[in-house]
Design a protein around this motif. Structure first.
Motif, PDB file in Angstrom:
ATOM      1  N   TYR A 350     -37.627  13.579  59.758  1.00 26.03           N
ATOM      2  CA  TYR A 350     -36.780  14.159  58.941  1.00 26.03           C
ATOM      3  C   TYR A 350     -37.153  15.207  58.007  1.00 26.03           C
ATOM      4  CZ  TYR A 350     -32.632  11.385  60.815  1.00 26.03           C
ATOM      5  OH  TYR A 350     -31.924  10.618  61.529  1.00 26.03           O
ATOM      6  N   ASP A 351     -36.605  16.375  57.295  1.00 25.85           N
ATOM      7  CA  ASP A 351     -37.065  17.255  56.574  1.00 25.85           C
ATOM      8  C   ASP A 351     -36.094  17.051  55.285  1.00 25.85           C
ATOM      9  OD1 ASP A 351     -37.776  19.692  55.106  1.00 25.85           O
ATOM     10  OD2 ASP A 351     -37.734  20.914  56.732  1.00 25.85           O
ATOM     11  N   VAL A 352     -36.862  16.818  54.127  1.00 23.65           N
ATOM     12  CA  VAL A 352     -36.120  16.538  52.978  1.00 23.65           C
ATOM     13  C   VAL A 352     -35.392  17.964  52.402  1.00 23.65           C
ATOM     14  CG1 VAL A 352     -37.348  15.025  51.562  1.00 23.65           C
ATOM     15  CG2 VAL A 352     -37.996  17.170  51.286  1.00 23.65           C
ATOM     16  N   MET A 353     -35.551  19.204  53.218  1.00 21.41           N
ATOM     17  CA  MET A 353     -34.681  20.070  52.811  1.00 21.41           C
ATOM     18  C   MET A 353     -33.295  20.123  53.258  1.00 21.41           C
ATOM     19  SD  MET A 353     -36.363  22.558  51.340  1.00 21.41           S
ATOM     20  CE  MET A 353     -35.198  23.521  51.400  1.00 21.41           C
ATOM     21  N   GLU A 354     -32.977  19.078  54.118  1.00 18.75           N
ATOM     22  CA  GLU A 354     -31.607  18.857  54.368  1.00 18.75           C
ATOM     23  C   GLU A 354     -30.858  18.130  53.230  1.00 18.75           C
ATOM     24  OE1 GLU A 354     -31.616  15.740  57.368  1.00 18.75           O
ATOM     25  OE2 GLU A 354     -31.027  14.317  56.212  1.00 18.75           O
ATOM     26  N   LEU A 355     -31.471  17.788  52.096  1.00 16.98           N
ATOM     27  CA  LEU A 355     -31.045  17.282  50.851  1.00 16.98           C
ATOM     28  C   LEU A 355     -31.062  18.297  49.819  1.00 16.98           C
ATOM     29  CD1 LEU A 355     -32.627  13.823  50.688  1.00 16.98           C
ATOM     30  CD2 LEU A 355     -30.207  14.278  51.452  1.00 16.98           C
ATOM     31  N   GLU A 356     -31.895  19.355  49.957  1.00 14.51           N
ATOM     32  CA  GLU A 356     -31.967  20.204  48.855  1.00 14.51           C
ATOM     33  C   GLU A 356     -30.889  21.037  48.424  1.00 14.51           C
ATOM     34  OE1 GLU A 356     -34.482  19.618  47.097  1.00 14.51           O
ATOM     35  OE2 GLU A 356     -34.333  21.422  45.655  1.00 14.51           O
ATOM     36  N   PRO A 357     -30.355  20.798  47.008  1.00 12.78           N
ATOM     37  CA  PRO A 357     -29.179  21.657  46.815  1.00 12.78           C
ATOM     38  C   PRO A 357     -29.427  23.086  46.438  1.00 12.78           C
ATOM     39  CG  PRO A 357     -29.975  20.418  44.799  1.00 12.78           C
ATOM     40  CD  PRO A 357     -30.691  19.975  46.430  1.00 12.78           C
ATOM     41  N   ASN A 358     -28.710  23.893  46.355  1.00  9.37           N
ATOM     42  CA  ASN A 358     -28.967  25.435  45.914  1.00  9.37           C
ATOM     43  C   ASN A 358     -29.724  25.455  44.917  1.00  9.37           C
ATOM     44  OD1 ASN A 358     -28.029  26.273  48.296  1.00  9.37           O
ATOM     45  ND2 ASN A 358     -26.100  26.285  47.727  1.00  9.37           N
ATOM     46  N   SER A 359     -28.984  24.795  43.755  1.00 11.27           N
ATOM     47  CA  SER A 359     -29.900  24.911  42.242  1.00 11.27           C
ATOM     48  C   SER A 359     -29.959  23.494  41.641  1.00 11.27           C
ATOM     49  CB  SER A 359     -29.027  25.794  41.515  1.00 11.27           C
ATOM     50  OG  SER A 359     -29.139  25.482  40.250  1.00 11.27           O
ATOM     51  N   ARG A 360     -31.018  23.239  40.856  1.00 13.08           N
ATOM     52  CA  ARG A 360     -31.069  21.960  40.379  1.00 13.08           C
ATOM     53  C   ARG A 360     -31.171  22.395  38.749  1.00 13.08           C
ATOM     54  NH1 ARG A 360     -33.110  17.271  43.141  1.00 13.08           N
ATOM     55  NH2 ARG A 360     -33.651  17.725  45.138  1.00 13.08           N
ATOM     56  N   GLU A 361     -30.537  23.517  38.316  1.00 15.27           N
ATOM     57  CA  GLU A 361     -30.470  23.863  36.924  1.00 15.27           C
ATOM     58  C   GLU A 361     -29.698  23.084  36.286  1.00 15.27           C
ATOM     59  OE1 GLU A 361     -29.707  28.032  36.508  1.00 15.27           O
ATOM     60  OE2 GLU A 361     -29.680  27.832  34.323  1.00 15.27           O
ATOM     61  N   LYS A 362     -28.502  22.862  36.505  1.00 17.34           N
ATOM     62  CA  LYS A 362     -27.477  22.105  35.597  1.00 17.34           C
ATOM     63  C   LYS A 362     -27.341  20.585  36.059  1.00 17.34           C
ATOM     64  CE  LYS A 362     -24.995  25.518  33.415  1.00 17.34           C
ATOM     65  NZ  LYS A 362     -24.730  26.969  34.150  1.00 17.34           N
ATOM     66  N   GLU A 363     -27.542  20.400  37.460  1.00 22.60           N
ATOM     67  CA  GLU A 363     -27.259  19.169  37.780  1.00 22.60           C
ATOM     68  C   GLU A 363     -28.479  18.786  38.963  1.00 22.60           C
ATOM     69  OE1 GLU A 363     -22.709  17.908  37.889  1.00 22.60           O
ATOM     70  OE2 GLU A 363     -23.351  19.407  39.228  1.00 22.60           O
ATOM     71  N   THR A 364     -29.010  17.611  38.962  1.00 21.74           N
ATOM     72  CA  THR A 364     -30.056  17.374  40.180  1.00 21.74           C
ATOM     73  C   THR A 364     -29.778  16.148  40.698  1.00 21.74           C
ATOM     74  OG1 THR A 364     -32.258  17.253  40.144  1.00 21.74           O
ATOM     75  CG2 THR A 364     -31.643  16.499  38.354  1.00 21.74           C
ATOM     76  N   TYR A 365     -30.021  15.977  41.931  1.00 21.78           N
ATOM     77  CA  TYR A 365     -30.076  14.728  42.775  1.00 21.78           C
ATOM     78  C   TYR A 365     -31.296  13.812  42.566  1.00 21.78           C
ATOM     79  CZ  TYR A 365     -26.062  16.711  44.962  1.00 21.78           C
ATOM     80  OH  TYR A 365     -24.959  17.184  45.377  1.00 21.78           O
ATOM     81  N   VAL A 366     -31.168  12.558  42.344  1.00 19.54           N
ATOM     82  CA  VAL A 366     -32.278  11.683  41.826  1.00 19.54           C
ATOM     83  C   VAL A 366     -32.338  10.402  42.629  1.00 19.54           C
ATOM     84  CG1 VAL A 366     -33.774  10.986  39.889  1.00 19.54           C
ATOM     85  CG2 VAL A 366     -32.334  12.732  39.706  1.00 19.54           C
ATOM     86  N   LEU A 367     -33.419   9.716  42.800  1.00 19.94           N
ATOM     87  CA  LEU A 367     -33.473   8.519  43.283  1.00 19.94           C
ATOM     88  C   LEU A 367     -33.899   7.393  42.566  1.00 19.94           C
ATOM     89  CD1 LEU A 367     -35.327   9.441  46.682  1.00 19.94           C
ATOM     90  CD2 LEU A 367     -33.048   8.257  46.762  1.00 19.94           C
ATOM     91  N   GLN A 368     -33.195   5.969  42.733  1.00 21.01           N
ATOM     92  CA  GLN A 368     -34.025   4.951  42.282  1.00 21.01           C
ATOM     93  C   GLN A 368     -33.858   4.163  43.172  1.00 21.01           C
ATOM     94  OE1 GLN A 368     -31.700   3.523  38.612  1.00 21.01           O
ATOM     95  NE2 GLN A 368     -32.120   5.172  37.523  1.00 21.01           N
ATOM     96  N   GLU A 369     -34.763   2.925  43.130  1.00 22.34           N
ATOM     97  CA  GLU A 369     -34.854   1.896  44.111  1.00 22.34           C
ATOM     98  C   GLU A 369     -34.875   0.459  43.667  1.00 22.34           C
ATOM     99  OE1 GLU A 369     -37.002   3.479  47.419  1.00 22.34           O
ATOM    100  OE2 GLU A 369     -36.984   1.537  48.325  1.00 22.34           O
ATOM    101  N   TYR A 370     -34.271  -0.329  43.864  1.00 19.66           N
ATOM    102  CA  TYR A 370     -34.032  -1.802  43.677  1.00 19.66           C
ATOM    103  C   TYR A 370     -34.626  -2.590  44.624  1.00 19.66           C
ATOM    104  CZ  TYR A 370     -30.597   0.750  40.745  1.00 19.66           C
ATOM    105  OH  TYR A 370     -30.081   1.648  40.082  1.00 19.66           O
ATOM    106  N   PHE A 371     -35.325  -3.564  44.409  1.00 18.35           N
ATOM    107  CA  PHE A 371     -35.976  -4.554  45.458  1.00 18.35           C
ATOM    108  C   PHE A 371     -35.430  -5.758  45.056  1.00 18.35           C
ATOM    109  CE2 PHE A 371     -39.384  -1.077  45.187  1.00 18.35           C
ATOM    110  CZ  PHE A 371     -39.127  -0.858  46.412  1.00 18.35           C
ATOM    111  N   ILE A 372     -34.225  -6.221  45.745  1.00 20.96           N
ATOM    112  CA  ILE A 372     -33.685  -7.702  45.547  1.00 20.96           C
ATOM    113  C   ILE A 372     -33.903  -8.531  46.661  1.00 20.96           C
ATOM    114  CG2 ILE A 372     -31.274  -8.535  45.069  1.00 20.96           C
ATOM    115  CD1 ILE A 372     -32.049  -6.208  43.179  1.00 20.96           C
ATOM    116  N   PRO A 373     -34.310  -9.740  46.207  1.00 25.13           N
ATOM    117  CA  PRO A 373     -34.531 -10.754  47.206  1.00 25.13           C
ATOM    118  C   PRO A 373     -33.583 -11.113  48.240  1.00 25.13           C
ATOM    119  CG  PRO A 373     -35.289 -11.780  44.964  1.00 25.13           C
ATOM    120  CD  PRO A 373     -34.653 -10.150  44.680  1.00 25.13           C
ATOM    121  N   LYS A 374     -33.823 -11.143  49.278  1.00 25.75           N
ATOM    122  CA  LYS A 374     -32.851 -11.167  50.122  1.00 25.75           C
ATOM    123  C   LYS A 374     -31.482 -11.990  49.927  1.00 25.75           C
ATOM    124  CE  LYS A 374     -32.463 -11.691  55.351  1.00 25.75           C
ATOM    125  NZ  LYS A 374     -31.825 -12.883  55.454  1.00 25.75           N
TER     126      LYS A 374
END
Ligand SMILES: Cc1cc2nc3c(=O)[nH]c(=O)nc-3n(C[C@H](O)[C@H](O)[C@H](O)COP(=O)(O)OP(=O)(O)OC[C@H]3O[C@@H](n4cnc5c(N)ncnc54)[C@H](O)[C@@H]3O)c2cc1C
Length: 827
Positions: A350-374
């Motif tokens: 997959y290409d991350v371009m599929e997630l890329e918004p037109n602009s990140r000036e005022k709002e941006t998409y961000v990741l977090q990740e939590y590793f929780i015991p099963k």
């Protein structure tokens, strides 16, 4: 509409009344039209001055990551293509080093202020491919996608990687990435061998039998051990995979996963989308080995596809709870309604371009990740939801993936079997939004620790030091290895700097506690025109003291020079730094003020001044001598203090009370005294206004500039220099700003001292005055522009950008070559 018409009519009537009034009598029209003429004259002066053709810009050394909210100004960026280039760069510098791959980490993991930044993206060759052993050796700047291009023809696949293929292999190893692969944990289990260039410039081979501690520290080590210059990875066969989906309640998910997926050797990829905002239902998506006919024969996702539909879908989902409801009830059922059989490499590219918004000036998409015991996901999920609800967080998606424990890497994020909650959310880019994210992240981190979990470090490093130590209990081992192979802690970035316990005790950490330590680097250039308004009055004083006629002073050339420096400075910093609107406005205000003042002087000195000049005798009256003293006092004063603090009025009385003992022309003397009185009286009034404005609108001005230096001997303390903190030979010192700063730096250059940074910056502007016979031959400085000394065509002012760590050498060089260092511009 009627109201607008009436207002318009009132304005027109008012204007015509004023106009008629002005024209009705000479005593109104003469001052009015004179003032109008003067304003026009000022406008023309500004219009014809300056240097609009100047097109030089400073190199942009700001690096940023995909979120665009973590800009970092580094010292130098290199894009090596060979290990030798990397070694040379490490050996030829002494400061911090940061390493960047694809720049998809999201919290400053790729950079550090004033560091040498090694951009690895051109270091991207496949060095060998062993088809029998299914192993590949690469230069780590290569992306997964480019590597897939090489291995796909041999029907091989990458064993463990992320969902998207844009990441570099080096960046992925350095975060110890994971994917949707069942039966595997993080990438470390597929890494066979590494070659790492360490801080001493040596290459270390690290694997499970040789330098294993370095191997375990470097994988998931965020570039802190050295530059990974070679990696050997285990590959697997490329197979056909078929998609299967099933909706499962979050409370049944553990059971469903254990029974259907965990031990199923045929599942290649698997993830579960946990639907916001309720977080009750998971859409489980598994990709199972298959012999069925392909529904899509594409072998790898092509480069540069158009993703307009995907962008529209993400945008729709991010529209509050309604968008999420539409996704759950309409979009996803539609997407997953068809059968899919594809190549593993297609699904892994997959290409991350599929997630890329037109602009990140005022709002941006961000990741977090939590590793929780099963075993703890049922307990954790509702707590997670309550934190999101409390902060009204816009969660676009949460994808659950499984990982087995990793007991090798020292910054391991999976100490037991875990589910990774990959959280994709939208946030504002303003300071308030960033602060809010910080708050809920810290709260979430406590919730994670309460269920014995951990979190992923390539994202914003908001967790506190205490939380970090709990979440990564073997981090001590990591930092011990780091301290051993990089005792100066040169390999660093925002993440490592925050959690490195060795750095915590260092004097450098004190910087964060000093208010006003960091100054905006572009201000060293923007302050040059401002300082011209200090140099020019000095020139005026010098000019008058050498017996010149004040009417001959090149007032227009002075205005022109100011606007030239203004145009050039603004242009120079336009690309490398964020726009500094406050400073820009201040330069405009003082530029217009000085143009207005000099316009009056041009008119006056070339009319009345010149006529009275014909009566001037050879000797200057004592009163006129006092006027010269006043001008000198003013030009000396503004070297160290804001001009509006100068007391103008006492000088007027001093001039009028000076007894004359000289043979001088009475007419000329009175004319000079009257003009001086007008000038200083006007300035007294104007300065009072500015002082009030400054007091009401600005914070207390920063009066000290801070330096990080190394010096063996105790630096002689004057009132202008203070030692804030010392550690071995390193010192944090402060120096009074403005004129005292240049004076002190010139004094320091006789000492055995090394400057590491000034105001947190690594470059500073310096002006040097040269006569025609002199020239400068000093490496590593950049000439910004030349500036005229308007009263002496034999002398030129050259303004250079100097590396802070070479400032002392440069000044010594100037002194040894009888060059006058005019000013060091302190931001
Ligand atoms: C849209 C998106 C999806 C993602 N999905 C996943 C996922 O599914 N699974 C997952 O695990 N992660 C995922 N991530 C996180 C991703 O794996 C990391 O951000 C990874 O670091 C990206 O690689 P990069 O090449 O951009 O590295 P960079 O961000 O450039 O660098 C990461 C770190 O590696 C260091 N580094 C880079 N190259 C070298 C080198 N040659 N030697 C030493 N140090 C080096 C850098 O200094 C830095 O500290 C995702 C990120 C995004 C933005």
């Amino acid at each position: 509409m009627k109201l607008i018409k009436r207002v318009f009519k009132v304005i027109i009537t008012l204007f015509s009344k004023v106009y008629r009034k002005i024209n009705s009598k000479k005593r109104y029209s003469i001052p009015f039209y004179s003032f109008l003429g003067y304003v026009l004259f000022v406008i023309v002066l500004i219009k014809i001055s300056g240097d609009s053709k100047f097109d030089k810009v400073l190199l942009n050394k700001r690096i940023n990551d995909v979120t665009a909210i973590n800009p970092i100004q580094v010292n130098k960026v290199i894009q090596p293509r060979s290990t030798d280039e990397i070694i040379k760069a490490i050996k030829s510098t002494t400061g911090p080093i940061s390493i960047g791959g694809g720049r998809y980490s999201m919290g400053g993991q790729i950079g550090f202020e004033n560091s040498l930044h090694i951009d690895m993206r051109q270091f991207n060759k496949v060095l060998s491919l062993d088809l029998d052993k299914k192993q590949v050796t690469i230069q780590p700047g290569i992306t997964w996608r480019d590597l897939q291009e090489v291995i796909d023809p041999s029907n091989l696949s990458i064993k463990i990687m992320q969902t998207y293929a844009n990441f570099t292999v080096g960046g992925s190893i350095s975060v110890n990435c994971h994917g949707r692969y069942i039966g595997h944990g993080p990438i470390i289990s597929s890494v066979l061998n590494l070659k790492i260039t360490t801080a001493d410039g040596n290459i270390v081979v690290a694997n499970r039998t040789e330098n294993t501690e370095i191997f375990n520290a470097a994988i998931g080590g965020y570039g802190g051990i050295g530059v990974i210059v070679e990696a050997t990875l285990q590959l697997v066969d490329n197979v056909k995979v078929e998609r299967q989906t099933k909706k499962v309640d979050i409370n049944d998910y553990n059971k469903f996963f254990s029974e259907n997926i965990r031990n199923n050797k045929n599942v290649v990829f698997q993830n579960g989308d946990l639907y916001p905002p309720k977080y009750e239902v998971i859409n489980n998506v598994s990709w199972i080995k298959s012999n069925k006919e392909l529904t899509d024969t594409t072998r790898i996702t092509p480069y540069n596809e158009n993703y307009w539909l995907e962008h529209a879908v993400i945008k729709a989902i991010s529209w509050g709870d309604f968008g999420k409801w539409v996704r759950r009830t309409s979009i996803d059922p539609f997407i997953y309604s068809s059968d899919k059989v594809v190549w593993r490499n297609k699904e892994a590219s997959y290409d991350v371009m599929e997630l890329e918004p037109n602009s990140r000036e005022k709002e941006t998409y961000v990741l977090q990740e939590y590793f929780i015991p099963k075993k703890n996901i049922e307990a954790f999920t509702p707590i997670m939801k309550s934190i999101y609800d409390k902060y009204n967080t816009n969660i676009v998606n949460i994808s659950l993936r499984h990982a087995y424990p990793d007991n090798e890497s020292y910054l391991s994020w999976a100490r037991e079997e875990v589910f990774a909650y990959v959280v994709y959310y939208k946030q504002g880019t303003d300071d308030k939004s960033k602060e809010e994210v910080k708050q809920w992240t810290i709260e979430m981190t406590d919730a994670i620790l309460n269920v014995n979990g951990s979190w992923y470090l390539p994202y914003q490093p908001h967790a506190t030091m205490e939380q970090f130590k709990k979440g990564f209990p073997t981090s001590d081992k990591y930092f011990e290895v780091k301290n051993r192979v990089d005792s100066m802690h040169r390999f660093t970035n925002k993440l490592l700097d925050k959690y490195n316990p060795y750095i915590k005790q260092r004097i450098e950490k004190e910087r964060e506690n000093i208010k006003g330590y960091y100054r905006d680097e572009e201000q060293t250039v923007l302050t040059v025109p401002e300082w011209y308004l200090v140099f020019n009055p000095k020139e005026y004083s010098d000019y008058l003291e050498t017996g010149n006629n004040p009417s001959d002073f090149p007032f227009y050339a002075s205005i022109n020079e100011y606007w030239k420096l203004y145009d050039r400075s603004i242009k120079l910093v336009s690309e490398a730094y964020p726009i500094n609107e406050e400073y820009n406005m201040m330069l405009k205000v003082i530029g217009v003020s000085v143009t207005m003042e000099y316009a009056v002087k041009i008119i006056y000195e070339n009319t009345i001044g010149r006529v009275f000049g014909w009566f001037a005798s050879d000797t200057i009256s004592d009163e006129e001598q006092t006027i010269l003293k006043a001008q000198r006092a003013y030009s000396d004063f503004i070297y160290n203090t804001a001009w509006y603090k100068f007391r103008f009025l006492p000088w007027i009385s001093e001039v009028w009370s000076t007894p004359n003992t000289q043979e001088s022309n009475w007419l000329r003397k009175v004319e000079r005294k009257l003009f001086f009185t007008f000038e200083f009286a006007f300035k007294a009034g104007y300065s009072q206004l500015i002082e009030w404005a400054a007091q009401s609108s600005y914070e207390e001005p920063v009066t000290d500039i801070y330096l990080l230096v190394s010096a063996e001997e105790i630096i002689k303390l004057t009132n202008d220099i203070k030692i804030i903190k010392e550690q071995n030979n390193k010192k944090l010192i402060s120096i009074n700003r403005w004129g005292a700063f240049t004076k002190t730096i010139l004094e320091l250059c006789d000492k055995d001292i090394e400057i590491h940074e000034i105001g947190g910056n690594d470059e500073i502007a310096v002006s040097v005055l040269l006569n025609k016979a002199q020239q400068i031959d000093f490496k590593n400085i950049e000439l910004l522009y030349e500036s005229a000394v308007v009263t002496d065509s034999e002398i030129t002012r050259l303004v250079y950008l100097v590396q802070v760590n070479e400032l002392i050498q440069f000044i010594r060089y100037a002194k040894n070559n009888s060059l006058e260092v005019e000013h060091v511009f302190d931001y």
